[in-house]
Design an enzyme around this catalytic site. Structure first.
Site, short mmCIF file in Angstrom:
data_model
loop_
_atom_site.label_atom_id
_atom_site.label_comp_id
_atom_site.label_asym_id
_atom_site.label_seq_id
_atom_site.Cartn_x
_atom_site.Cartn_y
_atom_site.Cartn_z
NE ARG A 141 39.30 40.34 69.28
CZ ARG A 141 40.84 40.47 69.20
NH1 ARG A 141 40.91 41.75 69.13
NH2 ARG A 141 41.38 39.65 69.00
CG HIS A 155 42.54 37.28 66.00
ND1 HIS A 155 41.94 38.55 65.43
CD2 HIS A 155 41.75 37.08 66.92
CE1 HIS A 155 40.74 38.54 66.07
NE2 HIS A 155 40.58 37.94 66.96
#
Length: 330
Positions: free
Chosen positions: A282, A305
């Site tokens: 990630r 996010h």
């Protein structure tokens, strides 16, 4: 056990309907107070944490066991005794624990403090306010919570390391190689990829649709486009199956331990100088998208996010590689 805890919130009898509001409040408080003596703090913590997700449950239980170990809390006390504690002083004591007593980092202390506050919030609701909520300090020199680092600790691979890692992973396990690529392209968490279902894939458009739950309520849908070559490999792997995309030989969902093991092994074989975990992929995705010139808002649409601050925290590129290096204004 659950029903016992819930008995703290029993309804008042109709026989009190003729009394004044203040009288009823006093009777109710006394009723709660008497029942609180029947429950140990340990029982309450075990009941409460069982309702949380696995990671939070494990973290919170570990926090309270650690607080007991260093003498800041006794899990044998009953709720009456717990309600009489000065919870703010305990928060302060958690933050002031000396290194001679325990080797907690600042981050660990903040986790312990957050666990304690969450417990008091739960009990405040269960006891109709008898247990006070611990209040974190916001004074400049003694804040309970503050950011301990600008960026996350997780390492990120560069493009050469990523290629080498994937090459070695394919030799170890072709299925896990597909899992890693799914995670990399979408900057996805391991749980999002391992729980992926075939119905979420559109081979015609070369996309995979991911759903993220924010605060267990708001669902966020993210569509990731994958290279046709990858989609071809994925379709060959799936065949005519239904259900989960990535499965074991017995048809069950692949577990986190499995990919943690093969990712680590592939990293070693690729001679990468740090341990490769699922989370490294990630961080690698964010860093690589930034290197390729993608804006924070574009990356957020991929990774899910919520803020650009989180993108900045995951970006492992050099802090010197900014606009001032690309152009001169003077």
């Amino acid at each position: 056990m659950g029903k016992g805890i819930l008995s703290l919130q029993q309804e008042m009898s109709l026989e009190y309907s003729e009394k004044s509001y203040q009288e009823v409040l006093k009777i109710r408080q006394e009723s709660y107070w008497k029942r609180m003596k029947s429950f140990s703090l340990f029982e309450v913590i075990m009941h409460w944490t069982a309702s949380l997700n696995k990671h939070t449950c494990r973290s919170y239980r570990g926090s309270f066991l650690s607080l007991e170990k260093i003498g800041l809390l006794s899990l044998d006390m009953n709720l009456q005794e717990f309600s009489l504690l000065n919870h703010n002083l305990i928060l302060d004591a958690i933050k002031k624990v000396s290194s001679a007593k325990t080797s907690w980092t600042e981050g660990t202390k903040q986790v312990r403090a957050a666990s304690y506050i969450s417990l008091t919030r739960f009990l405040n609701r269960m006891t109709q306010g008898i247990v006070a909520i611990a209040q974190p300090s916001k004074q400049e020199n003694s804040r309970t919570f503050f950011k301990t680092r600008e960026i996350v600790k997780t390492d990120a691979m560069n493009s050469l390391q990523t290629a080498s890692f994937l090459k070695e992973l394919k030799k170890i396990n072709a299925r896990d190689w597909l899992i890693a690529q799914t995670m990399l392209q979408g900057g996805k968490r391991s749980s999002e990829v391992l729980s992926l279902e075939i119905s979420q894939i559109c081979f015609q458009q070369a996309t995979i649709s991911f759903s993220q739950l924010k605060n267990r309520q708001t669902e966020k849908r993210i569509i990731i486009t994958y290279p046709q070559k990858f989609m071809h490999f994925l379709q060959e792997y799936i065949g005519q199956r239904r259900g989960f995309v990535f499965v074991t030989r017995s048809g069950k969902m692949v577990g986190l331990r499995q990919i943690a093991r093969t990712f680590s092994q592939a990293g070693l074989q690729a001679a990468i100088p740090f341990k490769i975990t699922p989370h490294v992929l990630r961080a690698t995705a964010v860093t690589e998208y930034k290197r390729l010139g993608c804006s924070d808002s574009d990356i957020m649409k991929v990774t899910g996010h919520a803020t650009a601050k989180m993108i900045f925290a995951y970006d492992k590129s050099s802090r010197e590689d900014n606009a001032s290096k690309k152009m001169a204004l003077i």
